[in-house]
Structures are given as structure tokens and as C-alpha cells.
Design a protein around this motif. Sequence first.
Motif, mmCIF file in Angstrom:
data_model
loop_
_atom_site.group_PDB
_atom_site.id
_atom_site.type_symbol
_atom_site.label_atom_id
_atom_site.label_comp_id
_atom_site.label_asym_id
_atom_site.label_seq_id
_atom_site.Cartn_x
_atom_site.Cartn_y
_atom_site.Cartn_z
ATOM 1 N N GLY A 1 0.798 -1.219 0.000
ATOM 2 C CA GLY A 1 0.000 0.000 0.000
ATOM 3 C C GLY A 1 0.835 1.274 0.000
ATOM 4 O O GLY A 1 0.349 2.338 -0.392
ATOM 5 N N SER B 1 -2.840 -4.522 -3.790
ATOM 6 C CA SER B 1 -2.844 -3.081 -3.492
ATOM 7 C C SER B 1 -3.327 -2.245 -4.671
ATOM 8 O O SER B 1 -3.325 -1.015 -4.594
ATOM 9 N N THR C 1 -5.961 0.137 -3.836
ATOM 10 C CA THR C 1 -5.506 1.228 -2.962
ATOM 11 C C THR C 1 -5.105 2.450 -3.785
ATOM 12 O O THR C 1 -5.240 3.590 -3.335
ATOM 13 N N GLU D 1 -7.338 -1.874 2.048
ATOM 14 C CA GLU D 1 -6.266 -2.338 2.925
ATOM 15 C C GLU D 1 -6.772 -3.211 4.068
ATOM 16 O O GLU D 1 -6.073 -4.125 4.508
#
Length: 502
Positions: A75, A89, A92, A307
Motif C-alpha cells: 500500500g 494493493s 488502494t 487495505e
Amino acid sequence: MSMDILMMGVEVVFNPLTFLLIVFGTTLGVIFGAMPGVSSTMAVVLAMTFTYTMDPVTSIAFLVAVYCAAITGGGITAILFKIPGTPSSATTTFDGYPMLQQGLATKALSISLITSAIGGIVAALAMFLLSPQLSNAALKFGSSEMFAISFMGLSILTALDEGNVIKTIISGLMGLWLATVGMDPIMGLARFTWGNSTLLSGVEMIPVMIGMFAVTQVLKETLKRTKIEDVAGGHKDGVKDGIISMVELWKMKLTIVRSAILGTAVGILPGAGATIASFLSYAVEVKTSKNPETYGKGNPRGVAASETANNAATGGSMVPLLSLGIPGGNAAAVMMSALIMKGVQMGPMLLKTQPQYLSSVFVSMMVTNVIMVVISLGIAKIFSKILSIPYSILGPIIILFSVVGSYALQNNTGSVLLMVVAGIFGYFYSKFGYNTAALILGLVLGGMVESNFRRAVMLTEGDILAVFAKPITATILIISAIALFWPLIKTILNKMNPKTAA
């Protein structure tokens, strides 16, 4: 689980040497996770070399620390450079990078790290308390149910850009098509390779992600001749950056709880893993939000959902591994192979004959999720210093990271070439109004959707209706279809009844 079993794990993990190894594994995992192209599975593989002289219980505690921390580390670069450190990720970047552009990078990072820890702790508790029961429930999910779960992840497509639904759907379909390039997963035949042997292995997800997120962004920023300011200082007038407060975190409690539960559940399903958990959780948040149009533009809940879910999936993937000897994901499979090499007999009897494995994994995950917040913040600060460099220098540095990350995947220049092509293609793709995130979503979930659907059809001897008639499958698909087509339905209803739209 009794207190005696829990104390076994405490004794193992808080042995001074083991504790130091877990701290080392956490640091290693965060660094590996933050490096573009190094997936959590690769991080665990690289960390395996340190376990050869360890006993089996210490080995799995150490590898679990690396695994959890690697997911979190991904992240960091997703937010700072729009480069997904790990595939899980990718979601993200949707809101994390826009937050950085708004001068809220520290807030985005703190949300990422704190919610990662919460997701990991919730999953660890679920793993410790409900391991056998959850594993038995997971076994009821066959190919048809896994197809439905994968398809549900695709229902986010229409929410990625509600003002341009048609091009977004086309982008998603293109991603699904790219997922079919390479060897047929069932028949073993070459598809859409046009005689090119490099394409036989398919379109690699990580180089395409790096290219379409990082390289495309560098091209955009270079052409605009902008400069990204230091993460600590922010660059928007009137915007206050800083670590998220408890009050702000509390406002996102429903997002965190939903994502933690969903991430744990998806992690338990064999083969699903953290990537589908993050996409699915993000989709749920967009669909349940009163302001879905804010997602993808710097909504903190988007970072929290992604996350929390991908870290919760780490604990979930350990449930079938420890209860049944079935790895819940690729990283869990690597851990399983490490234990088998040490003579551990995996399977249902493991929890009865050697419960210290469950307790040591549980305590290791709890400890890792606490200390990785501190370690990750320190590593993030080091990475963030790069952002104070003028973009004329920073751009090439990001490209260098991207090249290294792509090359590290298979140690060949083909992945680098694919990254470059994806980056250039992504620039023009977005310039003409198409959605790169939708394309990546289709690429990520395409293989799982296809292989599970085809297996399900084969198991019913070609009866497609029988696949869709299963209660769990039918329920999930109906919910997915409503979520997918709701923006179109809403637009039609608004046109039919202008007063409602007003």
C-alpha cells in the motif's frame, strides 16, 4: 481454544530469538511489499531461505510475519507512486494516489497502515476461534460458487465511472479478453498468441499494472510539467495533512468492519486470496455508499476498504491450511511446502496433535500487525522523501522502480517490454476516455471467472442452467447483476421520471 494452547503460542513468539526474527520478518515483508513487482508470495519465497535452520513452529511464525507485512507494504508505493507494490494493493491506488495529489498523503498512509493492522487482527481472531468451523463452510464452495464470487468482483465496473458507463464496461471486457491470452486453462491449447511463444504464458498482471498505473501517470505528469511535493508538507492550500484521528477512524467503522469480515471470508476460500478480497470489498463499499461518485477521487473509505480486506485475507488463507492442509492462496501454499520439507504432516489432525502451530500463527499475526504499523511508518517516511525531488528527476526514478519491479517478476526483458507497451497504451487509453482501472479489474479477475465457470459446466456435464440454479450461486449472481446494472437502470428511471432525478 483453551488458554493452555494460547500460552503455547505466547511462549513460542515471545522467546527473545523468535521475537527478533518476527521483527526482522516484518521489516523484510514491508520492504519486499513496497518494492514494485514483488508480490507477497515472492516475499515469502525469498524469506524461506532464512528458515532452513529454524524449527517448524518458528519457521511458520516468521513466514506469517513476512506474509502479513508484505501485503501492508504494497500500500505504501500504491499511495506514494501509484505503483501497486503487490497485486492486492491495486485498489488502494484508486483513492490513495488522489489523496496524495490533494496533499493528504500522510493521512492516506496512516489510514492504510492502521486499517491493515485492524483487518489482520480481526482475521487472526477469526482464525484462532473459528478455524475448523470456517474451513468446513469453505468446503461447500465449489467451482460454481467461486465463479459467482469472482463475478461479484466485476460488479464494481459500472461504479468506476458512472458518467461514462459504456466505455468503462468496454474497458472491463477488454481486460477479460486479455485474461484469455495464453494457454487454455482446461484444454491446454494456445489462444490469441498469434505464434508468439512469449504470449503462451499469458499477459502477466504485474507488468501491466505497473505500466498502466505508474508509467501512464509519469507520462501524464511529464506532459503537464508538474511537481509532486514532499508527502509531509502537502501542496494544497487550506488542506491539513496528518495522521488520521480516532474520531475520523471511528466514522469509517462500518467500512472497516464490513471489509474485515468480507476479507476474512474470501481469504478462507481456497484460491481466492487477498487480490480478489480487496477488489470485492472496494466494490461493496462503492455500491453501499450514498456518494459513490466520490470513490476514485480520494475517498478515504476506499483506502480503508482495500487495505482492511487484503490484510484480513491473510488470516483467512491460514484457516484451510491449518485445519485441512489446503492452502487458501499462493503464499499459504509456499508456507505449506516449507513445513512439509521439515516433516510436518499437514491435514485435519494437525490441530489435534500439534495445536502449537495454530497458536503460534495466531500470536505471530497479532504481534506482526501491531509492530508493522510503526515499522511501515518509518519505511514510508524514507520512501516519501523521494517525493520532494523535482518531477524531472522523480519521473525517471519511478520508471526505474517500475523497470526493476517488472524485470524481477521472471528475470526477463519481456516483462519490461510489456510494462512499457502497457504504459504507452494506458496513456492514450485514458486520454480517449476509457478506464484503465476497469481494464485491470477484468485482467485480474478474468482467469478466475473463466476457469471456475468452465469447471462448473464440466461438472454438470454441460448443463449451464444447473450451474446457475445452485442456491448460493444464484443468490450471489442476482446481487451482482443488480449491482452491475444499477447505474444504467437508475439513468433510465431518471429519464422516465425527471421529477425523481431532480
